[in-house]
Design a protein around this motif. Sequence first.
Motif, PDB file in Angstrom:
ATOM      1  N   THR A  68       0.730   8.527  -6.611  1.00 23.03           N
ATOM      2  CA  THR A  68       0.970  10.002  -6.517  1.00 23.03           C
ATOM      3  C   THR A  68       2.375  10.329  -7.449  1.00 23.03           C
ATOM      4  N   PHE A  69       3.174   9.611  -8.146  1.00 29.42           N
ATOM      5  CA  PHE A  69       4.417  10.045  -8.943  1.00 29.42           C
ATOM      6  C   PHE A  69       3.408   9.658 -10.355  1.00 29.42           C
TER       7      PHE A  69
ATOM      8  N   THR B 216       1.401   3.407  -3.180  1.00 30.49           N
ATOM      9  CA  THR B 216       0.572   4.518  -2.987  1.00 30.49           C
ATOM     10  C   THR B 216       1.628   6.156  -3.617  1.00 30.49           C
ATOM     11  N   ILE B 217       2.842   5.706  -3.043  1.00 28.42           N
ATOM     12  CA  ILE B 217       3.741   6.275  -3.458  1.00 28.42           C
ATOM     13  C   ILE B 217       3.965   5.984  -4.899  1.00 28.42           C
TER      14      ILE B 217
ATOM     15  N   LEU C 266       0.700  -1.565   0.290  1.00 34.42           N
ATOM     16  CA  LEU C 266      -0.456   0.067  -0.024  1.00 34.42           C
ATOM     17  C   LEU C 266       0.839   1.307   0.308  1.00 34.42           C
ATOM     18  N   ILE C 267       1.748   1.434   0.753  1.00 37.78           N
ATOM     19  CA  ILE C 267       2.497   2.432   0.970  1.00 37.78           C
ATOM     20  C   ILE C 267       3.463   2.774  -0.490  1.00 37.78           C
TER      21      ILE C 267
ATOM     22  N   LEU D 181       0.559  10.958 -10.746  1.00 42.62           N
ATOM     23  CA  LEU D 181      -0.228  11.742 -10.561  1.00 42.62           C
ATOM     24  C   LEU D 181       0.795  13.246 -11.014  1.00 42.62           C
TER      25      LEU D 181
END
Lengths: 120, 490, 490
Positions: B175-176, B171-172, B167-168, B178
């Motif tokens: 987000t990158f 998500t990183i 998950l960590i 994004l």
Amino acid sequence: MIELIANQYSYWISILLMMAGLYIVIDHTNLLKKLIGLNIFQTSVFILFISMGKIDGGTAPIIEEGYKVFSNPLPHVLILTAIVVSVATTAVGLALVVNINKRFQSIDEQEIEEIELEEE
Amino acid sequence: MIGSHYPILQVVIPLMAAPLCSLLPRTKLPWLFATTVSWIAFVISIMLMLKVNTNGALIYELGSWPAPWGIQYHIDAISAFVLVVVTTVASITLLASRQLVENEITATKHSLFYTAFLLCLTGLLGIIATGDAFNVFVFLEISSLSSYAMIAMGDNRKALTASYEYLIMGTIGATFILIGIGLLYMQTGTLNMLDLQVRIHEIDGFRSVHAAFAFFTVGICLKLALFPLHQWLPNAYAYAPSVVSIFLAATATKVALYLLYRVFYTIFGFDFSFDVLNLGYILLPLSVIAIVISSFTAIFQPGVKRLLAYSSLAQIGYMTLGIALGTQAGLIASIIHLFNHAFIKGALFMCMACLLTYTHSTRLVDLAGAGKTMPWTCAAFVVGGLALIGMPLTSGFISKWYLILAILEKDWWWLAAIVLFTSLLSVIYVWRVVEQLYFRRPRPECSYAKEAPPLLLACTWLMILITVYFGIDSSYPIQMATSAAEVLLR
Amino acid sequence: MTELGQSIQMNILASLLAPLAGALLIFTFSRFRGLIEVIFVATALCLLGVTISMVNLGSEAFQQSITLFSILDSIPIAFHIEPLGIFYACVASGLWLITTIYAIGYMNANHEKHLARFYMCFCIAMMAVMGIAYSANLLTLFIFYEALTLSTYPLVAHKSTDDAKLGARIYLGILLSTSIGFLLIAIIWTWQATGTMNFTAGGILENKLPDTLLMLLFALYAFGIGKAALMPFHRWLPAAMVAPTPVSALLHAVAVVKAGVFCVLKITVYIFGIDLLNTTGANSPIIWIATATMLLASLVALQQNNLKARLAYSTISQLAYIVLGAALATSASIMGSSLHLATHAVGKITLFFCAGAIYTATKKTLVSDLNGLGRLMPFTFAAYTIAAISIIGLPPLAGSWSKWFLIDGAITADRLIIAIAFLISTILNIIYLMPIAINGFLLKPAGSNCAIKEAPLAVVVPLCVTAGLCFVLFLLMPYVYDFLLLLNLQ
């Protein structure tokens, strides 16, 4: 130099938040704090998006007499979606942490690692 | 005509089915429902492929809003091909999953499990079908979130930490991606991939475009688990419930790879990626390191699922190596391996699922002597293992053949030597398992083991037969990969 | 398709499917011990029948190739028949029939387990041998070559002890790593350089590569075919001696190693062409390496006290004869190599049969323990003596012919040193083979050995038959010679 920072302060803020968030994710061993870091990291990206849609003196895009400069609404809309995603991620993350706490009696990464090593 | 709506139906049917599935009672019903939905998705993907093959790329405008304002779904040769891979694996996996889910997941959660599965499928299909960069992010998160949930359902408590880690990292990575999307939007004012392609070409030389490229690459490589961003993968595959391991191993990284193709070739374009930014110089060493290190690590794994996970990392290296060559032949090799490896790894993880039904462990030592009690499962594993090594008459050989031909086209002998050397490493790790299965005395508590449930076994052999079939008659993947590569490099 | 073409196709398919059908039947009836033995022998009989009918097709059938299906574009799985292939198929299938009877006797007398698996893998190995013999292009050859390696692995590991597993690992490791690391790359290289893979009379490589690269390619082939056991890739052969003796006898004296040298011969004749090798000098490194292997292996054989190990090193040395003959690339040396393929096969299988008979009767494996056994086991030791003399190359036994042609070939190639090396090796042959026979007959048996009798009939009869074949082959040699002249080397 100062001008550069002052004119684009919104970017600097998001960079600052981004780095702070990432640092927390990497550095902290507490699973809950990691999630908080992740949230800060994501929020910085939201700010980046929102700030780029904003134009000084711009208004909502209404085609009418008197409205000449518009802010772009699309980034805002995108970020609404991204916030939902972020909330969902946090929810799943928290659920995981709760369950980890139940089954390991700890939410500290190092302690959990030690427990896992003992198992093997 | 319903036919014109296939691109959106492909994604929307599983999406709509997911919440419905969660309402179904605790019987066989959720399984039946999810399986039916996945087979419908499979049929749609076949229809789409046939359409694309005859008429060329399909463009579907959501709500009839024209691009670049509305969202476009864009199905061309490569997306049609990957759609078929994902839906095929999903439908076979779901068909096989009933017994596995009953064994490994608490009865109250069955319908929720299938809901998560369908959501994950939706996400993966969405990533492939959409032609809109932001849509990609949303679908990526849909598939990721549901896979975190599914991985966490594994009965070992380590599944929870594995899922958390994923998950960590995931998500990183997302987000990158994004951030990359944001930077591109800032520079071009569009999110439509085809539109982006045109505009990036016009505004060549902006720093933020370069930065966007970097963010995209790193973000997707995190999802792809390319070395050195791979740490989340082995645990996630090893401790997830077996259905999830099968499905994710066969499809999730493949879809990430698809995304990589899209970003490198469609959005930024070949010239920008390879001539301006010299992508090959980064991707090539990383792929080689991934192949070598993961193969070595796989040899020393005590658990077979982890072993297979590390082997997956190495195979991902082969796929990115094909991209890194920066030639059409390399890209074709990469796409062929994407296709072949999906079925090989799916089949091998299915064998693990079969073994798990009686041994209740996938540790190497616990599988001793299973060849005697579960002959069909173990025979399937041997065939799958041979395909992984790249023996002729299995699809793995076709992949390796094209990869080496592509490498020799560039006259990089040392690289060909490395690729062949790592195939030898795969011989070692596959053979460790085979030796355990056939030439060890079974543990007393395992000697009562019987063959896996018939449906599961049949599905395993279906996957195996697919790998063997495409090893003998490889014209379909080669043809599809060639036209896909042409579309991407256009 | 012509009538001839159809009958070729029928025959080739039959020779592949007969052993396969045998394997399947054995798998199906694995519980009925008597039945699988019958099936095993019947399969061997069928195969021999098919091979004989193949010989009867006559010379018009040569070089007609039969395509089964394509696995890579424009490279099909294809078969053809040519003199060398038929000759090899005859040797392999003829000796297989004798071995089946011997194997049944041996396995029963020594109370070995897992008989069904054993017979099944044996059948599959024979199918692979037939595939190699009739392959019409490099890819087909490679596929069956790998199939042979994999199907013999369970035979080597048969006893499932730690020793057996270690030996089998070395076996598989060396054979797979040479084939994937060198042979595959050589094949892909050939394909890249010439655009064809078909075995063509006169070779396909003329004017395609510079001389130095040709030398490298020839070396890649010679080492890549690990089954030819050129030093330093010979370790697998002694390691494989952990297998039950019928396996050592048929596979590691006849089928597997001969498959290796047969591949070398076939590639020399049909890929390089002997003229090309002679004019470019691409063969010289391999000539020297083969000479060195021939002498060194003989010297090592002298040191071995374990009978099977001594025979194994002797095999390595004799294989080097054949590779040397191929590398010398004159019509006489190729003839010598081809004949040696048969004469050595008959001789060495007899020697291994004898080793197995001695083990069955006495459980002795060391050379030093065999003194005086000749008087107690007269048939076995007589057969041993005949076979040893044949391998040394004295008339009136078969081995004399092949040695004659090999030395003749060395002289026509203007390489006197090689001819002398052949003679030295012959002397070494005498030193390591004959003392066993002499001590067996002339010395007195040790006291505890008096109760020893001949091994069971099923073991002794086959070895007498093969010893007789050494003599029969000597008489038949003119016919064989005429048949092999069809190779048309000039």
